[in-house]
Design a protein around this motif. Structure first.
Motif, PDB file in Angstrom:
ATOM      1  N   ARG B 207       5.540  -1.118   9.549  1.00  0.00           N
ATOM      2  CA  ARG B 207       6.138   0.127   9.087  1.00  0.00           C
ATOM      3  C   ARG B 207       5.620   0.366   7.667  1.00  0.00           C
ATOM      4  N   ARG B 208       5.313   1.610   7.367  1.00  0.00           N
ATOM      5  CA  ARG B 208       4.699   1.909   6.079  1.00  0.00           C
ATOM      6  C   ARG B 208       5.472   2.979   5.331  1.00  0.00           C
ATOM      7  N   ASP B 209       5.330   2.929   4.022  1.00  0.00           N
ATOM      8  CA  ASP B 209       5.856   3.995   3.173  1.00  0.00           C
ATOM      9  C   ASP B 209       4.774   4.254   2.127  1.00  0.00           C
ATOM     10  N   GLY B 210       4.014   5.304   2.338  1.00  0.00           N
ATOM     11  CA  GLY B 210       2.874   5.563   1.458  1.00  0.00           C
ATOM     12  C   GLY B 210       1.851   4.455   1.581  1.00  0.00           C
ATOM     13  N   ASP B 211       1.468   3.847   0.435  1.00  0.00           N
ATOM     14  CA  ASP B 211       0.456   2.787   0.496  1.00  0.00           C
ATOM     15  C   ASP B 211       1.096   1.400   0.580  1.00  0.00           C
ATOM     16  N   ARG B 212       2.421   1.360   0.871  1.00  0.00           N
ATOM     17  CA  ARG B 212       3.096   0.067   0.966  1.00  0.00           C
ATOM     18  C   ARG B 212       3.500  -0.225   2.408  1.00  0.00           C
ATOM     19  N   VAL B 213       3.544  -1.511   2.725  1.00  0.00           N
ATOM     20  CA  VAL B 213       4.055  -1.932   4.030  1.00  0.00           C
ATOM     21  C   VAL B 213       5.495  -2.372   3.821  1.00  0.00           C
ATOM     22  N   THR B 214       6.429  -1.782   4.556  1.00  0.00           N
ATOM     23  CA  THR B 214       7.842  -2.067   4.300  1.00  0.00           C
ATOM     24  C   THR B 214       8.466  -2.981   5.357  1.00  0.00           C
ATOM     25  N   ALA B 215       7.759  -3.172   6.468  1.00  0.00           N
ATOM     26  CA  ALA B 215       8.267  -4.109   7.480  1.00  0.00           C
ATOM     27  C   ALA B 215       7.138  -4.526   8.408  1.00  0.00           C
ATOM     28  N   VAL B 216       7.272  -5.746   8.912  1.00  0.00           N
ATOM     29  CA  VAL B 216       6.390  -6.218   9.975  1.00  0.00           C
ATOM     30  C   VAL B 216       7.181  -6.105  11.259  1.00  0.00           C
ATOM     31  N   LEU B 217       6.609  -5.450  12.256  1.00  0.00           N
ATOM     32  CA  LEU B 217       7.340  -5.197  13.493  1.00  0.00           C
ATOM     33  C   LEU B 217       7.034  -6.285  14.512  1.00  0.00           C
ATOM     34  N   GLY B 218       8.103  -6.832  15.103  1.00  0.00           N
ATOM     35  CA  GLY B 218       7.927  -7.879  16.097  1.00  0.00           C
ATOM     36  C   GLY B 218       8.318  -7.390  17.479  1.00  0.00           C
ATOM     37  N   ALA B 219       8.231  -8.295  18.453  1.00  0.00           N
ATOM     38  CA  ALA B 219       8.540  -7.922  19.833  1.00  0.00           C
ATOM     39  C   ALA B 219      10.019  -7.618  20.008  1.00  0.00           C
ATOM     40  N   THR B 220      10.885  -8.347  19.293  1.00  0.00           N
ATOM     41  CA  THR B 220      12.321  -8.155  19.477  1.00  0.00           C
ATOM     42  C   THR B 220      13.016  -7.628  18.236  1.00  0.00           C
ATOM     43  N   ASP B 221      12.423  -7.846  17.067  1.00  0.00           N
ATOM     44  CA  ASP B 221      13.062  -7.362  15.840  1.00  0.00           C
ATOM     45  C   ASP B 221      11.990  -7.099  14.775  1.00  0.00           C
ATOM     46  N   ASP B 222      12.412  -6.485  13.683  1.00  0.00           N
ATOM     47  CA  ASP B 222      11.496  -6.171  12.587  1.00  0.00           C
ATOM     48  C   ASP B 222      11.853  -7.018  11.371  1.00  0.00           C
ATOM     49  N   ILE B 223      10.848  -7.338  10.581  1.00  0.00           N
ATOM     50  CA  ILE B 223      11.080  -8.129   9.360  1.00  0.00           C
ATOM     51  C   ILE B 223      10.799  -7.214   8.170  1.00  0.00           C
ATOM     52  N   PRO B 224      11.842  -6.718   7.504  1.00  0.00           N
ATOM     53  CA  PRO B 224      11.605  -5.893   6.321  1.00  0.00           C
ATOM     54  C   PRO B 224      11.070  -6.746   5.165  1.00  0.00           C
ATOM     55  N   CYS B 225      10.220  -6.164   4.345  1.00  0.00           N
ATOM     56  CA  CYS B 225       9.620  -6.966   3.276  1.00  0.00           C
ATOM     57  C   CYS B 225       9.291  -6.100   2.066  1.00  0.00           C
ATOM     58  N   ASP B 226       9.308  -6.769   0.892  1.00  0.00           N
ATOM     59  CA  ASP B 226       8.838  -6.124  -0.334  1.00  0.00           C
ATOM     60  C   ASP B 226       7.376  -6.463  -0.599  1.00  0.00           C
ATOM     61  N   LEU B 227       6.967  -7.621  -0.079  1.00  0.00           N
ATOM     62  CA  LEU B 227       5.616  -8.123  -0.367  1.00  0.00           C
ATOM     63  C   LEU B 227       5.148  -8.964   0.808  1.00  0.00           C
ATOM     64  N   ILE B 228       3.862  -8.850   1.126  1.00  0.00           N
ATOM     65  CA  ILE B 228       3.283  -9.651   2.208  1.00  0.00           C
ATOM     66  C   ILE B 228       2.167 -10.518   1.635  1.00  0.00           C
ATOM     67  N   LEU B 229       2.213 -11.798   1.986  1.00  0.00           N
ATOM     68  CA  LEU B 229       1.125 -12.706   1.616  1.00  0.00           C
ATOM     69  C   LEU B 229       0.435 -13.136   2.907  1.00  0.00           C
ATOM     70  N   VAL B 230      -0.847 -12.828   3.008  1.00  0.00           N
ATOM     71  CA  VAL B 230      -1.603 -13.168   4.214  1.00  0.00           C
ATOM     72  C   VAL B 230      -2.367 -14.474   3.977  1.00  0.00           C
ATOM     73  N   GLY B 231      -2.074 -15.482   4.787  1.00  0.00           N
ATOM     74  CA  GLY B 231      -2.759 -16.773   4.663  1.00  0.00           C
ATOM     75  C   GLY B 231      -3.288 -17.191   6.022  1.00  0.00           C
ATOM     76  N   ILE B 232      -4.364 -16.570   6.451  1.00  0.00           N
ATOM     77  CA  ILE B 232      -4.887 -16.812   7.802  1.00  0.00           C
ATOM     78  C   ILE B 232      -6.302 -17.373   7.759  1.00  0.00           C
ATOM     79  N   GLY B 233      -6.582 -18.110   6.698  1.00  0.00           N
ATOM     80  CA  GLY B 233      -7.864 -18.791   6.652  1.00  0.00           C
ATOM     81  C   GLY B 233      -8.938 -18.018   5.907  1.00  0.00           C
ATOM     82  N   ALA B 234     -10.116 -18.593   5.895  1.00  0.00           N
ATOM     83  CA  ALA B 234     -11.194 -18.047   5.072  1.00  0.00           C
ATOM     84  C   ALA B 234     -12.511 -18.080   5.826  1.00  0.00           C
ATOM     85  N   VAL B 235     -13.415 -17.232   5.376  1.00  0.00           N
ATOM     86  CA  VAL B 235     -14.773 -17.247   5.929  1.00  0.00           C
ATOM     87  C   VAL B 235     -15.758 -17.529   4.800  1.00  0.00           C
TER      88      VAL B 235
END
Lengths: 102, 400
Positions: B207-235
């Motif tokens: 879910r977005r509000d302008g240039d910010r992401v305000t929630a991550v949507l899941g299959a059963t529920d949503d996770i509202p957030c102020d900040l997202i840290l992505v740690g999915i490895g490196a190339v």
């Protein structure tokens, strides 16, 4: 800032101004003390900040430091310390540490 | 005679000073994109995040480079000509005798999240500064990815009072790097710190509000957030090498002597894909130990030492809140494990048949340190000795 003396492997004595709150290793690294490699940055992984306490007193080693020394380092003595695990306090002024050979 | 090193991370910095320590007499130039004294990266996801006043921790003092006669240059290398032995540094041509690529790796980003104002990743000092600044205005933090960086950060952020949720697609954290027993201990500890773990997570968008992401949507529920840290490895950062026609796969391919496909060009650290004695295949290893050991090895080669293949026992660590996870060796090919679970401490021995391949420990430095010596020796103790304890292992090893 407490003054700490490090004796480098070739015998040179280096007096270092340490900042309370940093580790003895960080103080030595900042002053480019020879023989203190500190490769792991203070995580007790590499034992390349191993010194002998030859004058003065330090708080006793906690388990992480004591075990790492016992099982890794060469040339371990009763006075051996991992300087990355020791936080500088004002009461440490005047202590003397000798960089351990590797 | 001269060496030009591109990249001043753990590998590049170590090589620069080790060359002189090994007696190399030519010029040494160390090029970095950032104008900062090379620093330790591991603390950036731990102590650095927790303390707004914490400074980066230099790998070595500025005087160490001066004493070694290393010229530090800041800038972007835009091209390499391996025939003319020239690199272009911001328009200036630099000649080299030998060129070392220590360009490291860059974080993976989820394409849907790229560019969002409150989405972060963590690899270098600039990332850490930006994240730390943003944290002052964020309470609910969502970490995407249950690997080392994500979990170290999650523990650190929970420790300064943030509400942290970790989203992991696998059924357990650290699924690619650790045994299920280790994952379970880590999960219990994180939960105890107040971190919410969402395993088997399947994302359904944002879910977005302008240039910010305000929630991550899941299959059963949503996770509202102020900040997202992505740690999915490196190339691996291979762009420069590829453009110069140097052979690459996941990283820059080298032989066991760290030579690339181009003459007088070498690669070390996170970017290098090098034959590994334990794996029997070429691997890219992201670790401080691999970076600095490869640097020292190459320093000896370039200083005229008899060439020998690079061969060290890999080791890794991760500080996740009160847990010290230590890994020696590579569990690749392992098909069984021997365990000693003492609650507060854990030791997992990974074996391929009757051969010890790797040991991972939680809060048991004695086991870790003895494991490195065991792997170096190539000997495998009886299961009963591994189960007994570190002192027994030490005694067994000393028997010869």
């Amino acid at each position: 800032m407490p003054q700490i003396t490090f004796v480098e492997p070739d015998g040179t004595r280096r007096e270092v101004s340490a900042r309370p709150g940093e580790s003895l290793m960080a103080a030595a690294t900042r002053a480019n003390v020879a023989g203190i490699i500190a490769e792991c940055g203070g995580s007790a992984m590499c034992a390349t900040c191993h010194c002998y306490l030859i004058d003065g007193a330090l708080p006793e080693a906690e388990a992480l430091e004591a075990e790492t020394l016992e099982f890794v380092a060469q040339n371990v003595q009763a006075s051996s310390r991992l300087t990355c695990q020791i936080t500088v306090t004002d009461t440490m002024a005047g202590i003397v540490l000798q960089v351990a050979p590797r | 005679m001269s060496v030009v090193i591109i990249g001043a991370g753990h590998a590049g910095s170590q090589l620069a000073v080790s060359l002189r320590a090994e007696g190399y007499a030519g010029a040494v130039t160390l090029i970095d994109a950032a104008d900062a004294l090379p620093y330790h990266k591991p603390p950036l996801s731990k102590t650095f995040l927790k303390d707004p006043a914490a400074l980066p921790q230099p790998l070595r003092a500025a005087s160490a480079y001066d004493t070694a006669g290393v010229e530090r240059r800041t800038g972007m290398v835009t091209a390499i000509d391996t025939a003319a032995r020239v690199v272009m540094l911001d328009g200036e041509a630099l000649l080299y005798g030998d060129l070392v690529l220590a360009t490291g790796a860059r974080n993976r980003m989820l394409p849907d999240l790229a560019g969002a104002a409150n989405v972060h990743s963590l690899r270098d000092l600039a990332d850490a500064m930006r994240l730390r600044e943003a944290l002052a205005q964020a309470q609910r933090v969502t970490v995407i990815g249950g690997g080392f960086i994500g979990l170290e950060s999650a523990a650190a952020l929970a420790g300064i009072g943030k509400s942290v949720t970790v989203l992991e697609a696998a059924p357990r954290v650290l699924a690619r790097v650790a045994a299920p027993e280790t994952s379970r201990h880590v999960q219990e500890t994180l939960t105890g710190l107040g971190v919410t773990l969402r395993l088997d997570w399947t994302g359904q968008g944002y879910r977005r509000d302008g240039d910010r992401v305000t929630a991550v949507l899941g299959a059963t529920d949503d996770i509202p957030c102020d900040l997202i840290l992505v740690g999915i490895g490196a190339v691996a950062d291979t762009a420069l090498a590829k453009a110069a026609g140097i052979a690459c796969n996941m990283g820059i391919l080298t032989d066991a002597h760290l030579r690339t496909s181009a003459p007088h060009v070498w690669a070390i650290g996170d970017v290098a894909e090098t034959p590994h004695w334990q794996a029997g295949a070429a691997l890219r290893i992201e670790s401080v130990q691999n970076a600095t050991d490869q640097a020292r090895h190459l320093a000896r080669l370039l200083s005229g030492a008899e060439p020998t293949p690079f061969r060290t026992v890999p080791w890794f660590w991760s500080d996740i809140g009160p847990l010290k996870l230590q890994i020696a060796g590579l569990a690749i090919w392992a098909d069984r494990r021997v365990m000693r679970d003492e609650g507060a401490r854990l030791a997992v021995f990974h074996l391929a048949g009757d051969r010890l391949m790797s040991v991972e420990t939680l809060n048991s430095p004695a086991d870790h340190m003895i494991a490195r010596q065991l792997l170096e020796s190539g000997r495998t103790p009886p299961d009963a000795v591994m189960v007994e304890g570190a002192a027994a292992l030490k005694a067994w090893l000393a028997q010869g």
